[in-house]
Design an enzyme around this catalytic site. Structure first.
Site, PDB file in Angstrom:
ATOM      1  N   ARG A   1       0.822  -1.216   0.000  1.00 19.22           N
ATOM      2  CA  ARG A   1       0.000   0.000   0.000  1.00 19.22           C
ATOM      3  C   ARG A   1       0.858   1.270   0.000  1.00 19.22           C
ATOM      4  O   ARG A   1       0.339   2.364  -0.161  1.00 19.22           O
ATOM      5  CB  ARG A   1      -0.926  -0.004   1.217  1.00 19.22           C
ATOM      6  CG  ARG A   1      -1.928  -1.160   1.160  1.00 19.22           C
ATOM      7  CD  ARG A   1      -2.872  -1.158   2.335  1.00 19.22           C
ATOM      8  NE  ARG A   1      -3.678   0.053   2.301  1.00 19.22           N
ATOM      9  CZ  ARG A   1      -4.186   0.636   3.370  1.00 19.22           C
ATOM     10  NH1 ARG A   1      -3.954   0.141   4.572  1.00 19.22           N
ATOM     11  NH2 ARG A   1      -4.914   1.727   3.263  1.00 19.22           N
ATOM     12  N   CYS A   2       2.162   1.127   0.183  1.00 22.65           N
ATOM     13  CA  CYS A   2       3.078   2.265   0.272  1.00 22.65           C
ATOM     14  C   CYS A   2       3.714   2.539  -1.091  1.00 22.65           C
ATOM     15  O   CYS A   2       4.332   1.655  -1.694  1.00 22.65           O
ATOM     16  CB  CYS A   2       4.160   1.961   1.300  1.00 22.65           C
ATOM     17  SG  CYS A   2       5.516   3.139   1.342  1.00 22.65           S
ATOM     18  N   SER A   3       3.583   3.757  -1.579  1.00 22.02           N
ATOM     19  CA  SER A   3       4.121   4.093  -2.900  1.00 22.02           C
ATOM     20  C   SER A   3       5.637   3.946  -2.952  1.00 22.02           C
ATOM     21  O   SER A   3       6.180   3.455  -3.945  1.00 22.02           O
ATOM     22  CB  SER A   3       3.713   5.512  -3.310  1.00 22.02           C
ATOM     23  OG  SER A   3       4.279   6.476  -2.439  1.00 22.02           O
TER      24      SER A   3
END
Length: 109
Positions: free
Chosen positions: A4-6
């Site tokens: 979920r972390c870019s």
């Protein structure tokens, strides 16, 4: 890795773009033990607080800004609340790098 972390996704893409097929560990699903976290910190050459996400609710809730807390107490907090661990961390043998920015991991590949 946190999908979920870019920054985590960008780092993984950068590594795969170099033809490397890494072993991906989603630390929120499989948190590191205190021993593993200490080993990561040693490879990163960081103190525990430097690897903590200070804007996450548990940081304030647990009063982790208290400078009197020991390294072991901070590590215990990260083990029990893995959301506090900064990501992504890339390990290659005895070297490790924090993918912030993603390009920072290139030096250990």
């Amino acid at each position: 890795h946190n999908p979920r972390c870019s920054k985590s996704r960008e780092t993984l893409a950068l590594i795969e773009g170099k033809g490397i097929k890494p072993t991906v560990i989603e630390y929120l699903k499989t948190p590191p033990s205190a021993k593993e976290l200490k080993a990561l910190l040693a490879k990163l050459k960081l103190a525990p607080r430097a690897l903590m996400r200070k804007k996450e609710p548990p940081y304030a809730d647990l009063k982790l800004d208290n400078e009197k807390l020991s390294e072991d107490a901070l590590i215990k907090a990260m083990v029990e609340n893995p959301v506090l661990i900064e990501r992504p961390i890339v390990v290659n043998g005895d070297k490790a790098a924090l993918g912030r920015p993603p390009e920072a991991v290139v030096r250990i590949l």
